[in-house]
Motif scaffolding. Structure first.
Motif, PDB file in Angstrom:
ATOM      1  N   TYR A   9      38.962 -41.375 -36.259  1.00 11.66           N
ATOM      2  CA  TYR A   9      39.112 -42.029 -37.419  1.00 11.66           C
ATOM      3  C   TYR A   9      40.238 -41.662 -38.036  1.00 11.66           C
ATOM      4  N   TRP A  58      29.865 -40.684 -45.857  1.00 10.15           N
ATOM      5  CA  TRP A  58      29.477 -42.340 -45.616  1.00 10.15           C
ATOM      6  C   TRP A  58      29.906 -42.606 -44.017  1.00 10.15           C
ATOM      7  N   GLY A  59      29.460 -42.896 -43.782  1.00 11.62           N
ATOM      8  CA  GLY A  59      29.989 -43.704 -42.520  1.00 11.62           C
ATOM      9  C   GLY A  59      30.797 -43.283 -41.988  1.00 11.62           C
ATOM     10  N   VAL A  60      30.138 -41.735 -41.124  1.00  9.26           N
ATOM     11  CA  VAL A  60      31.278 -40.450 -40.477  1.00  9.26           C
ATOM     12  C   VAL A  60      30.691 -39.538 -40.217  1.00  9.26           C
ATOM     13  N   ALA A  61      29.728 -40.522 -38.991  1.00  9.78           N
ATOM     14  CA  ALA A  61      28.459 -39.651 -38.109  1.00  9.78           C
ATOM     15  C   ALA A  61      28.747 -38.146 -37.584  1.00  9.78           C
ATOM     16  N   GLU A 112      34.014 -39.461 -34.646  1.00  8.82           N
ATOM     17  CA  GLU A 112      34.161 -39.752 -35.187  1.00  8.82           C
ATOM     18  C   GLU A 112      35.091 -39.705 -36.082  1.00  8.82           C
TER      19      GLU A 112
END
Lengths: 75, 366
Positions: B330, B319-322, B326
């Motif tokens: 992060y 989720w939220g880490v494509a 990325e």
């Protein structure tokens, strides 16, 4: 494909509940509620992620908070 | 008490070693090389300060509130509602951290070896194995780590020894050519890995020999520092200035090994030990997550929560880490500061408040 994913997610969630339920019989109401809520939340989140993979989440909040410091590292 | 199993301080040290080195050795050398260049061997030494600080904080807090974990005594220290909120923050942090770690592992395995396998398969199989270990309780996790550690260290040593003939010691120079800043910058990401020693706050209540907890914790910190310094030095001596261009320098180094055209493809060994190490890492963090949730909600048994929380962790890792870029950005730019706040500053403040409260509390009866 999408419906296949949802079927798969439901299958996994059902397995989790089926695996835990017999052991929860002696457990308190609170335990049962926690397991149902957590698994339900997992199911909902998984289904939402199938439909909207780009959905903003807590990670974006963390990114927004620490971005100013992170920029220092990107230099 | 919610957990009946007991571990020894030595087992805790081994678990913590694998917690930090497990994903650290995949991710850290590449990142430190990027920021610190030829000073990359200095960064782990600076970063280990965060580990020492975390061990001492966890130990002192446990001394003030014996037989309690971080989640339990934060309620005692700062009151019921703020304590529960703080517990939720820790819980979210550890779920996100574990998800991030699993993502690093999955990207590494999918990127270097199983290029056709979907990421979710790699992630979910790992979580499933960890779930069984956590279901067994702290003793099982402790013994698995004890089982894996000799293999882990042995194979790491073999890789390093086989690389020895190709090392060029001149790559070390100039030492601190651009001052201390690059190595400090390179230490920012590893410090968040060392700060994971705060997890000892979840293990200390289950130690058979609590008074040895700090000693073994510090030994573990030094062992990790030594491991990182040696691997970083070997990588640096082997590759020199091009180190920073590799995502997984140690993997590249092991691919380079070729003795008499016979001993080749040692990267499969590297992957095997890394998978074993990450397995222990995720199990320990997973255990802390499950235990915190049970204690936060006041449940008497943590086992029913293992699979639901694993499922959530799996979702958080995608989720939220494509993609891998990325995830890497992060973990190198956002996570270190997030960890600095949650794993270093908040526990220190907690310790300060606990200390002051105990002091004023003792004075009251007079």
């Amino acid at each position: 494909m999408i419906w296949g994913s949802i079927l798969g997610i439901t299958f996994v969630v059902a397995l989790i509940i089926l695996y835990e339920w017999p052991k929860l019989k002696q457990g308190s109401k609170k335990e049962k509620a926690t397991v149902v809520v957590l698994t339900g939340a997992g199911w909902l989140l998984a289904v939402l992620l199938v439909f909207f993979p780009e959905m903003p989440g807590p990670t974006d909040v963390i990114k927004a908070i620490f971005q100013p410091l992170g920029r220092y590292m990107e230099k | 008490m919610i957990e009946k199993g007991r571990i020894s301080a030595f087992q805790m040290a081994i678990m913590m070693y694998l917690v930090v080195v497990g994903t650290g050795i995949i991710f850290i050398p590449g990142i430190t090389a990027k920021y610190a260049k030829q000073d990359m061997w200095l960064s782990p030494i600076l970063a280990s300060l965060a580990g020492i600080l975390a061990v001492c904080t966890a130990f002192q807090l446990h001394k003030l509130y014996p037989k309690q974990t971080l989640i339990e005594y934060s309620v005692n220290v700062i009151g019921k509602i703020p304590g529960k909120v703080l517990g939720l923050i820790f819980l979210f942090f550890y779920i996100r951290m574990n998800a991030g770690g699993i993502r690093i592992y999955a990207d590494f395995v999918a990127g270097s070896f199983f290029t056709e396998t979907p990421l979710i398969v790699i992630i979910s199989t790992m979580i499933l194995v960890c779930a069984f270990a956590v279901h067994g309780g702290i003793e099982v996790v402790g013994r698995t780590s004890q089982f894996f550690i000799p293999l882990y260290v042995l194979f790491l040593l073999i890789i390093i020894i086989l690389l020895l003939p190709d090392l060029d010691f001149k790559n070390l120079f100039p030492v601190m050519g651009n001052g201390l800043m690059p190595s400090i910058k390179g230490a920012i990401t590893p410090q968040s890995w060392f700060a994971e020693f705060l997890l000892t706050a979840f293990l200390l209540p289950f130690l058979k020999d609590v008074n040895k907890g700090r000693k073994w914790g510090l030994i573990s910190v030094f062992a990790i520092m030594f491991t990182f310094v040696v691997t970083n030095l070997v990588i640096l001596f082997l590759m020199g200035s091009i180190t920073a261009s590799f995502t997984y320098p140690l993997l590249t180094a092991s691919r380079y090994i070729s003795i008499a055209d016979f001993l080749q493809h040692l990267e499969s060994i590297v992957m095997a030990i890394w998978v074993a190490g990450t397995f222990v890492k995720f199990s320990v963090v997973y255990y802390a997550i499950v235990l915190s949730t049970a204690q936060l909600l006041g449940l008497s048994n943590y086992r029913p929560l293992v699979f639901p929380l694993g499922f959530l962790t799996m979702l958080f890792s995608i989720w939220g880490v494509a993609n891998e870029t990325e995830s890497s950005s992060y973990n190198s730019t956002i996570f270190p500061f997030f960890s600095l706040v949650v794993q270093t500053l908040i526990p220190l403040l907690l310790l300060l408040v606990a200390f002051l409260r105990k002091k004023s509390g003792r004075r009251k009866p007079n």
